[in-house]
Write a protein that holds these residues in place. Structure first.
Motif, PDB file in Angstrom:
ATOM      1  N   LEU A 117     141.734  58.626  77.080  1.00 24.52           N
ATOM      2  CA  LEU A 117     139.921  59.116  77.061  1.00 24.52           C
ATOM      3  C   LEU A 117     140.337  60.910  76.647  1.00 24.52           C
ATOM      4  N   GLU A 118     141.857  61.005  77.112  1.00 22.43           N
ATOM      5  CA  GLU A 118     141.313  62.163  76.547  1.00 22.43           C
ATOM      6  C   GLU A 118     141.266  62.789  75.644  1.00 22.43           C
ATOM      7  N   ALA A 119     142.556  61.596  74.768  1.00 24.18           N
ATOM      8  CA  ALA A 119     142.589  62.151  73.060  1.00 24.18           C
ATOM      9  C   ALA A 119     141.094  61.959  72.546  1.00 24.18           C
ATOM     10  N   ILE A 120     140.244  61.009  72.693  1.00 24.03           N
ATOM     11  CA  ILE A 120     139.826  60.293  72.434  1.00 24.03           C
ATOM     12  C   ILE A 120     138.423  61.792  72.129  1.00 24.03           C
ATOM     13  N   ASN A 121     138.363  62.470  73.098  1.00 23.58           N
ATOM     14  CA  ASN A 121     137.624  63.604  73.302  1.00 23.58           C
ATOM     15  C   ASN A 121     138.031  64.789  72.303  1.00 23.58           C
TER      16      ASN A 121
END
Length: 210
Positions: A117-121
């Protein structure tokens, strides 16, 4: 202190009244002469609204956690690219009902999922709000509001008290994780009082006084 060209998000568990408060805030800022855009997630563009309909209204589809996460981010990327970023560049205050913090709460199932999630964000959305107002409510009271508001209950609004309490705890962790941009608002009060606190907080950050 914030300035024009600001992203303000309202978030919290279902039943806290954040959609109504987002509308109130938008009207109040507009009445004070600010250029304001009210929007929501998932949604805000034709494509993102289609994804919203797909996610929220198809209770019979068994989405995997990964596919659901990607659907939310597909909607968000489209929303940011077509609406939010251009509005901010034009100096508009964007008031958004839900944003990435909701995904952190509703689609986060494990440390591995959090990392994805944080990587995509970080690589695709590349944006965090300037101010996030997290409306806090006792889960049982929030559930009662959902049941009595007369709207169709989505699959995210369903579930037992334990699930809603876990989500409330997750929003509290976000408050602790991002103390500079997140402000807790007690939503278990008269809506006028809640709206007053929200507006006062936003005007203070904007430097507009009371």
């Amino acid at each position: 202190m914030m300035s024009a060209g600001t992203l303000i998000t309202l978030d919290g568990i279902d039943g806290t009244g954040k959609s109504s408060q987002a509308k109130r805030l938008s009207r109040s800022l507009d009445d004070r002469g600010y250029d304001v855009l009210l929007t929501r997630e998932p949604g805000g563009t034709r494509g993102a609204e289609s994804i919203r309909e797909l996610i929220l209204s198809t209770n019979d589809i068994d989405w995997s956690p990964a596919s659901e996460l990607l659907l939310f981010f597909a909607a968000r990327c489209n929303h940011v690219e077509q609406v939010i970023r251009p509005a901010l560049a034009a100096g508009t205050i964007v008031v958004c009902d839900r944003f990435t913090d909701s995904t952190r709460v509703y689609q986060s199932l494990s440390p591995e999922a959090d990392a994805v999630l944080e990587a995509i964000n970080a690589h695709l959305v590349r944006m965090e709000p300037d101010l996030t107002l997290i409306l806090r409510s006792a889960p049982e009271l929030a559930q009662e509001r959902v049941r009595h508001r007369g709207a169709v209950i989505t699959r995210f609004e369903k579930g037992d008290a334990h699930r809603h309490a876990k989500r409330a705890d997750a929003f509290d962790r976000i408050l602790a994780r991002f103390p500079e941009r997140c402000v807790a608002i007690d939503a278990d009060r008269d809506p006028e009082c809640v709206a007053g606190d929200i507006l006062a907080c936003v005007l203070e950050r904007l430097g507009g006084g009371s």
